[in-house]
Each structure stands twice: as structure tokens, then as C-alpha cells.
Design a protein around this motif. Structure first.
Motif, mmCIF file in Angstrom:
data_model
loop_
_atom_site.group_PDB
_atom_site.id
_atom_site.type_symbol
_atom_site.label_atom_id
_atom_site.label_comp_id
_atom_site.label_asym_id
_atom_site.label_seq_id
_atom_site.Cartn_x
_atom_site.Cartn_y
_atom_site.Cartn_z
ATOM 1 N N LYS A 132 -24.301 7.686 -16.726
ATOM 2 C CA LYS A 132 -24.483 8.509 -15.535
ATOM 3 C C LYS A 132 -24.060 9.934 -15.842
ATOM 4 O O LYS A 132 -22.961 10.174 -16.329
ATOM 5 C CB LYS A 132 -23.646 7.969 -14.363
ATOM 6 N N ARG A 133 -24.968 10.851 -15.594
ATOM 7 C CA ARG A 133 -24.689 12.263 -15.805
ATOM 8 C C ARG A 133 -24.762 12.960 -14.454
ATOM 9 O O ARG A 133 -25.693 12.724 -13.688
ATOM 10 C CB ARG A 133 -25.683 12.896 -16.775
ATOM 11 N N SER A 134 -23.805 13.791 -14.185
ATOM 12 C CA SER A 134 -23.818 14.504 -12.909
ATOM 13 C C SER A 134 -23.341 15.932 -13.123
ATOM 14 O O SER A 134 -22.664 16.238 -14.107
ATOM 15 C CB SER A 134 -22.926 13.802 -11.882
ATOM 16 N N ARG A 135 -23.708 16.773 -12.190
ATOM 17 C CA ARG A 135 -23.279 18.171 -12.227
ATOM 18 C C ARG A 135 -22.504 18.470 -10.962
ATOM 19 O O ARG A 135 -22.933 18.124 -9.861
ATOM 20 C CB ARG A 135 -24.491 19.090 -12.347
ATOM 21 N N HIS B 262 -22.261 5.444 -3.812
ATOM 22 C CA HIS B 262 -22.834 4.104 -3.674
ATOM 23 C C HIS B 262 -24.230 4.129 -3.079
ATOM 24 O O HIS B 262 -25.056 3.256 -3.410
ATOM 25 C CB HIS B 262 -21.881 3.221 -2.870
ATOM 26 N N LEU B 263 -24.522 5.091 -2.237
ATOM 27 C CA LEU B 263 -25.902 5.224 -1.778
ATOM 28 C C LEU B 263 -26.799 5.658 -2.931
ATOM 29 O O LEU B 263 -27.963 5.228 -3.016
ATOM 30 C CB LEU B 263 -25.990 6.227 -0.631
ATOM 31 N N PHE B 264 -26.276 6.494 -3.817
ATOM 32 C CA PHE B 264 -27.036 6.889 -5.010
ATOM 33 C C PHE B 264 -27.358 5.656 -5.870
ATOM 34 O O PHE B 264 -28.482 5.505 -6.355
ATOM 35 C CB PHE B 264 -26.236 7.914 -5.821
ATOM 36 N N GLU B 265 -26.357 4.774 -6.052
ATOM 37 C CA GLU B 265 -26.589 3.545 -6.820
ATOM 38 C C GLU B 265 -27.700 2.715 -6.171
ATOM 39 O O GLU B 265 -28.580 2.176 -6.865
ATOM 40 C CB GLU B 265 -25.299 2.722 -6.898
ATOM 41 N N TRP B 266 -27.660 2.601 -4.844
ATOM 42 C CA TRP B 266 -28.687 1.821 -4.141
ATOM 43 C C TRP B 266 -30.058 2.456 -4.335
ATOM 44 O O TRP B 266 -31.050 1.749 -4.575
ATOM 45 C CB TRP B 266 -28.350 1.747 -2.649
ATOM 46 N N ILE B 267 -30.155 3.755 -4.270
ATOM 47 C CA ILE B 267 -31.436 4.463 -4.421
ATOM 48 C C ILE B 267 -32.024 4.229 -5.805
ATOM 49 O O ILE B 267 -33.217 3.929 -5.952
ATOM 50 C CB ILE B 267 -31.238 5.974 -4.148
ATOM 51 N N ILE B 268 -31.193 4.334 -6.841
ATOM 52 C CA ILE B 268 -31.682 4.169 -8.219
ATOM 53 C C ILE B 268 -32.136 2.727 -8.460
ATOM 54 O O ILE B 268 -33.198 2.480 -9.045
ATOM 55 C CB ILE B 268 -30.595 4.584 -9.231
ATOM 56 N N LEU C 299 -23.919 -0.425 1.634
ATOM 57 C CA LEU C 299 -22.738 0.433 1.685
ATOM 58 C C LEU C 299 -21.571 -0.293 2.353
ATOM 59 O O LEU C 299 -20.428 -0.214 1.876
ATOM 60 C CB LEU C 299 -23.065 1.716 2.444
ATOM 61 N N GLN C 300 -21.837 -1.006 3.425
ATOM 62 C CA GLN C 300 -20.793 -1.734 4.135
ATOM 63 C C GLN C 300 -20.173 -2.814 3.254
ATOM 64 O O GLN C 300 -18.940 -2.970 3.217
ATOM 65 C CB GLN C 300 -21.363 -2.364 5.411
ATOM 66 N N ASP C 301 -21.017 -3.546 2.520
ATOM 67 C CA ASP C 301 -20.510 -4.598 1.623
ATOM 68 C C ASP C 301 -19.632 -3.991 0.529
ATOM 69 O O ASP C 301 -18.562 -4.536 0.199
ATOM 70 C CB ASP C 301 -21.672 -5.363 0.988
#
Length: 435
Positions: free
Chosen positions: A49-52, A102-108, A124-126
Motif C-alpha cells: 500500500k502506497r499513500s501520500r 477501511h472504506l478504502f479497503e472495501w472499495i479496492i 465498516l461496522q464489523d
């Protein structure tokens, strides 16, 4: 609301883009470079994972294994996270970064699988419920010496006794028999013989830590409120939690004059004290009897209303100016603490001294000491104004500073008692007959 937010998150899935990994420069295997260790080829690494970041801990662009959201579309994710954080339980126990991550993980994962295993808010809730825990934090406190344990608000000021460390060591050996004792010692070595602020907090780890630090801050600031003698003693170093402790070292400078002769001089000076605050059992009991106990009860059980938040801000302001070594800056902060409470914004700051003289002091000071208190505030307003507007540093009498800080503690105690009946700033202004 859930359906609307779910749809917004679903709409981000088609916006996922691919980003090529940066090409590695070819290296000559025959070249031996001094200072650069040999790198082993570990093969293909997955889940990179790369982020800026914007430099302040906020992600503005992120990719996982080459898939992600660019700056424009990650901003849309941030906007959604900002909406979600306003709702419970996330408001109390999570952070915006947690929601974004975690929303990013779900999107990917949804993009890769071309289908969603569940709705994003359910996911997200889980994840949140899985990461929600009760934590116990231990923060070191610098420039403080204690020989007995005490509690302010929800924070225990304590230390690791030999018996407690021995108990922890036994548990460590039982749970990790294969690990050396040095690993246990590494955890605690910097905490032995150190005062510690211990507090429990529930949430995901980062949010729990922030909430814990907030409780520690108000507890330490409450203690500072009643250490008036120490705060005006130039040799004292005012204690604080390690994460916000500032240690000022002695400084030096060279100076000369316009004389043609060699008249350079080297001078050393120290602007901060060196003597830690010492609190034995008797001193702590004295502080609690003088009002610290009342403040401690308030921060443990304060109602959630506007006035209680103003009182907590006042405690923080007192803690801040108690640690301010520049006495002119301290006077500025003392007066600011009053004006934040009592000067209606639409009236401006020009009426500050008048309101404090005619409305505030008569409500908190005995009649036989009222004229003395008014005289002090007239002098301190003059010191504040000359310092801010003309750059003049008039003499500050230490005894007068002590009295003004003491009066401010009387005000704090009166506010706490009023909060049993009053709930907001309008109620407060009405009580003090400020129009």
C-alpha cells in the motif's frame, strides 16, 4: 442516511485507477558500494500500500497493489468519512483515518472482485466492532516527584512498584516462556522510578489514545491550577505529560557595543526552572482540601453542556499560563481566560476591564477585598495593553501575580458550582448581569 452513504461509497468503485509501480534502477551486482548493505531479493511482495500525506497525517491519495484513488477521488472518500464520523459510535470511539482506511479497503476489494461481499457500512461496522477494545494507557510525567498515589478525575498518578513489576514479570514468563527476560525489561526500563499517569479508555487504539491523553491533559492542568506558588517560582520546572513536555535548555549569546575597543562578552542564561515539583502525601491532601478535590469531581462527572465545556477550556487555559515562563505572556493569557468567558463577541474586547470590575469580581470576591482585586486587574490590564500594543514590558509584581492567579481559582470554583444549575454561556452572562 445509510442508503445515501452506501450509494456514495459504491459510486467510488468505478473511479478506482491503476498506477504503475515506480521502476527500479538497475544495479551492477559487481559493484561493491561502501555504506550500502547488500539487498536480498525476497521475491514478489504482495499487498503493498502506497499513500501520500499532506504532511499532517491526512492521506490525500492511496494505492494498494497498484489500484487506488487519485487525489481528486480520494477527497470524495474523505468527505464521506467526515460525514460518518459525526454519528455514534464512530464519533466517540473511532477516527476519520480509521473510517477512510477501511472504506478504502472495501472499495479496492470490491473493484478487484467485481462485486461486493456486503454493503460498505456493514463492512465498516464489523471492522469497527472487531477493533473496539478497552485500553489502559501509561504516560510518563516529567518534572514531578511523588511518594504516594493519588487520582484526579479519571487519571491515576502512580508508579510501578517492585511488587507490581515482579507480578508482571511472572505473567510474562508464563505466557512467553521461550522469550528472554530482556524483552520484558525493554518494555518497562524507562518507566521504573518514574511518575506515571494511568488512564483507561475505550475505542480503536488511536482514538482511545487521544481520549486518554485528553483526560490526562485536563487532570494535569487541574493540578497546575493549584500549584500557584510553584508556577511563580523561577527555579521550579512545571511538570507535564511526556508527550507535551517542553524542556528548555540554557542558552548563550555573544554581544558587544559600538566601541572601537574589543568588548565582546559571552553570556549564559536559563529561562526555565530546574527544580521538579515535589508532591508528598501531605501536600496532595492539602491541595485536595483547597479545591483540587472539587475540580477532580467535576472533571470525573461533568455534564455535557456548553458551560461545562467552557469550564474545561478554562482549566486548560489556567494550566497553560501556569507553565508560561514569560510573565508578560502569562498576563496576556490570564486576561484572555476571563474575556473568553465574559465578553460577548458582538460587544468587542474594549469593555473587558469594565465588565470584570463591575460584574465579575463582585460575584466572586469578598466585599472587604473587592477594591484590592479591582486595583490589581486595572494594573494587569495596563500591563497587558502596553505589552501588546506598545511592546513595553512593565514590571510585574510577583505577589500581585500570585493574587490574580488565586482570584482566577476562585472564579473556576464558582463556575463549577454554577454548572449545577446553569448550562450555557447565555445563562452565565445573565448570572453575572452582563448584557
Amino acid at each position: 442516511m445509510n442508503n445515501e452513504l452506501n450509494n456514495k461509497i459504491f459510486n467510488l468503485v468505478p473511479l478506482v485507477t491503476k498506477k504503475l509501480e515506480p521502476k527500479k534502477l538497475k544495479e551492477d551486482p559487481n559493484v561493491d558500494l561502501v555504506g550500502i548493505p547488500f539487498l536480498f531479493n525476497l521475491g514478489k511482495v504482495e499487498n503493498i500500500k502506497r499513500s501520500r500525506s499532506d504532511g499532517y497525517g491526512n492521506i490525500i491519495e492511496a494505492y494498494k497493489n497498484g489500484l487506488g484513488l487519485d487525489i481528486q477521488n480520494y477527497r470524495k472518500l474523505s468527505d464521506i468519512a467526515n460525514q460518518i464520523i459525526e454519528f455514534e459510535p464512530y464519533a466517540s470511539f473511532a477516527t476519520v483515518n480509521f473510517i477512510e482506511e477501511h472504506l478504502f479497503e472495501w472499495i479496492i476489494e470490491t473493484y478487484k472482485n467485481n462485486k461486493a461481499k456486503n454493503e460498505p457500512l456493514n463492512y465498516l461496522q464489523d471492522t469497527f466492532e472487531n477493533d473496539l477494545k478497552e485500553y489502559h494507557f501509561y504516560f510518563r510525567v516529567h518534572a514531578l516527584g511523588i511518594n504516594s498515589k493519588f487520582k484526579i478525575g479519571k487519571v491515576d498518578f502512580t508508579f510501578f512498584s517492585d511488587d507490581l513489576l515482579l507480578d508482571y514479570s511472572k505473567k510474562f514468563k508464563e505466557q512467553f516462556p521461550e522469550k528472554p527476560e530482556k524483552e520484558f525489561e525493554l518494555i518497562f526500563k524507562d518507566y521504573i522510578s518514574k511518575p506515571i499517569a494511568k488512564v483507561s479508555s475505550k475505542g480503536i487504539q488511536d482514538k482511545a489514545k487521544r481520549n486518554a491523553q485528553r483526560q490526562v491533559n485536563v487532570a494535569i492542568d487541574s493540578l497546575k491550577c493549584f500549584l500557584i506558588k510553584e508556577s511563580i517560582n523561577s527555579s521550579s520546572k512545571i511538570m507535564d505529560a511526556e508527550y507535551r513536555f517542553t524542556d528548555k535548555f540554557p542558552n548563550s549569546f555573544i554581544y558587544d557595543t559600538s566601541s572601537e575597543k574589543f568588548d565582546f562578552n559571552l553570556q549564559f542564561e536559563r529561562t526555565d526552572g530546574i527544580k521538579p515539583i515535589s508532591l508528598n502525601k501531605e501536600k496532595i491532601e492539602e491541595l485536595f482540601k483547597s479545591g483540587l478535590g472539587e475540580v477532580s469531581d467535576f472533571i470525573s462527572n461533568s455534564p455535557t453542556n456548553e458551560l461545562s465545556r467552557l469550564i474545561l477550556n478554562t482549566i486548560s487555559s489556567i494550566g497553560t499560563y501556569s507553565s508560561t515562563r514569560n510573565l508578560h505572556e502569562r498576563v496576556v493569557k490570564i486576561i484572555s481566560a476571563y474575556e473568553i468567558l465574559f465578553i460577548p463577541l458582538k460587544k468587542g474586547k474594549g469593555r473587558g476591564l469594565t465588565i470584570i470590575k463591575l460584574n465579575v469580581l463582585p460575584k466572586i470576591i469578598e466585599v472587604n477585598e473587592l477594591q484590592m482585586a479591582i486595583k490589581l486587574f486595572v494594573e494587569f490590564y495596563d500591563i497587558r495593553d502596553k505589552y501588546l500594543h506598545n511592546g513595553l514590558e512593565k514590571h510585574i509584581d510577583i505577589d500581585d501575580l500570585f493574587k490574580v492567579q488565586k482570584i482566577t481559582i476562585f472564579l473556576l470554583q464558582r463556575l463549577i458550582r454554577l454548572n449545577k444549575e446553569l448550562t450555557n454561556s447565555l445563562d452565565l452572562l445573565k448570572y453575572f448581569e452582563i448584557k
